[in-house]
Design a protein around this motif. Structure first.
Motif, PDB file in Angstrom:
ATOM      1  N   GLU A  26      -5.865  -7.416  -0.666  1.00 37.64           N
ATOM      2  CA  GLU A  26      -6.420  -6.331  -1.277  1.00 37.64           C
ATOM      3  C   GLU A  26      -5.523  -4.949  -0.872  1.00 37.64           C
ATOM      4  N   VAL A  27      -4.546  -5.149   0.189  1.00 40.47           N
ATOM      5  CA  VAL A  27      -3.933  -4.056   0.582  1.00 40.47           C
ATOM      6  C   VAL A  27      -2.748  -3.764  -0.428  1.00 40.47           C
ATOM      7  N   ALA A  28      -2.097  -2.614  -0.209  1.00 38.91           N
ATOM      8  CA  ALA A  28      -0.916  -2.330  -1.257  1.00 38.91           C
ATOM      9  C   ALA A  28       0.217  -3.134  -0.824  1.00 38.91           C
ATOM     10  N   GLU A  29       1.121  -3.477  -1.647  1.00 39.44           N
ATOM     11  CA  GLU A  29       2.273  -4.077  -1.545  1.00 39.44           C
ATOM     12  C   GLU A  29       3.006  -3.564  -0.477  1.00 39.44           C
ATOM     13  N   THR A  30       3.119  -2.245  -0.248  1.00 44.45           N
ATOM     14  CA  THR A  30       4.077  -1.665   1.018  1.00 44.45           C
ATOM     15  C   THR A  30       3.413  -2.143   2.257  1.00 44.45           C
TER      16      THR A  30
END
Length: 143
Positions: A26-30
């Motif tokens: 669920e976290v951003a790709e960065t």
């Protein structure tokens, strides 16, 4: 594994850490890329400490960090992390802002607080656990 390690090291209250608020998917790709980069460098850290993976099914030995190596590796980890962040579009700033990709720790090692230096040292020590989990192997001294 990352979340458990952060909790064990007493940083679980750092809610600015995106990976602590959500599951990995669920976290951003960065942030996923940052966590993968940390894992990718675990074996490099062990190499720097003088260890390599033992061949399958062969016993290894207890890993102990050589005297004075912890500080050197923590400084190297900070450089690696800073480069990874800068390449991902982050920039230095006084206050962390995940949406704007601003981070106060994008500074030279000597400008970090003791607490922030300790986080880099934690990453170095976590490399041993992570390398074992990634490879399912033991390690031996390099010759």
């Amino acid at each position: 594994m990352y979340q458990k390690g952060v909790e064990a090291r007493g940083h679980a209250s750092d809610r600015a850490l995106e990976a602590l608020r959500r599951s990995f998917g669920e976290v951003a790709e960065t942030y996923r890329a940052a966590n993968r980069a940390t894992a990718d460098h675990a074996l490099v850290r062990l190499w720097d400490m003088g260890f390599i993976a033992a061949p399958d099914r062969q016993p290894g030995e207890a890993m102990a960090m050589p005297e004075g190596m912890g500080l050197k590796l923590a400084q190297t980890e900070h450089l690696r992390w800073s480069a990874e962040r800068l390449m991902a579009g982050w920039r230095p700033g006084e206050t962390r802002d995940n949406d704007r990709r601003v981070h106060p720790n994008l500074v030279p090692w000597d400008a970090l607080s003791e607490g922030d230096r300790a986080k880099d040292e934690d990453q170095v020590h976590a490399a041993m656990t992570l390398a074992r989990a990634m490879t399912n192997r033991t390690f031996r001294k390099r010759r």
